[in-house]
Design a protein around this motif. Sequence first.
Motif, short mmCIF file in Angstrom:
data_model
loop_
_atom_site.label_atom_id
_atom_site.label_comp_id
_atom_site.label_asym_id
_atom_site.label_seq_id
_atom_site.Cartn_x
_atom_site.Cartn_y
_atom_site.Cartn_z
N HIS A 139 0.83 -1.21 0.00
CA HIS A 139 0.00 0.00 0.00
C HIS A 139 0.86 1.26 0.00
O HIS A 139 0.48 2.28 -0.57
N HIS A 140 2.01 1.17 0.66
CA HIS A 140 2.95 2.30 0.70
C HIS A 140 4.35 1.75 0.58
O HIS A 140 4.71 0.80 1.27
N PHE A 141 5.15 2.35 -0.29
CA PHE A 141 6.53 1.90 -0.45
C PHE A 141 7.41 3.08 -0.84
O PHE A 141 7.05 3.88 -1.70
N GLU A 142 8.54 3.19 -0.18
CA GLU A 142 9.52 4.23 -0.50
C GLU A 142 10.74 3.57 -1.10
O GLU A 142 11.37 2.72 -0.47
N ASP A 143 11.08 3.95 -2.34
CA ASP A 143 12.18 3.30 -3.03
C ASP A 143 13.53 3.88 -2.58
O ASP A 143 13.60 4.76 -1.72
#
Length: 222
Positions: A139-143
């Motif tokens: 749902h939320h991901f920071e690369d």
Amino acid sequence: MKLDIPTVQVERSADFEEEFFGVADMAMILSILRKYMYSEPISTIIQEVSSNARDANREVEKRDTPIKITLPNVINNFTLKIEDDGPGVTPQRMTGVFLKYGASTKREDNKQTGGFGFGAKTPFAYGDSFTIITITLEHHFEDANGERHEECFVRREYIAYIDETRKGKMARVKSEVTDEAQGTTILIPIKENDVRRVRDAVIDRLQYWKARPTILGESGFE
């Protein structure tokens, strides 16, 4: 698989000084669990890792979807590949279940195989390293560049290996947004002279499955 673990009741006639059993050398215990439990490591790997892949498909209601097995050959550098279309392994599940001997998500579900928490680690019975590539819906991901993504598929690559501690470690070497569908792939290096044994073990252990695996890597395989 639901496990019937009996409840133990102990009646004491007096209060005694008691101590718990423990583990003095964890590396030794893990070495025993990896190397000395299985008389046929290759057959065990095929059975356990393939069953985990089938259970992953069942977890997302893909009971009749066959898993994919790519047999080791010279083109793929003699690598056994077992793939499923399941939910993938989240970082939390990797830490809390995959990495822990005795941890399992299957003990309350008779639709799945196993429940003892050893199957995912069986590649260590054959060699000192293997690779896990897993894709999950996040749902939320920071690369790695600090960019945030919402409702995306994330591909993570891990290497499991035995180091100088002999306890075993897992290194996450890559995390990135992907267009690939969720699922998990296990990659296991195979010695060239064991290729035939892998092929025979696939036939021996999986031929009676209702949803027979799709076999790749060898033309004319039946």
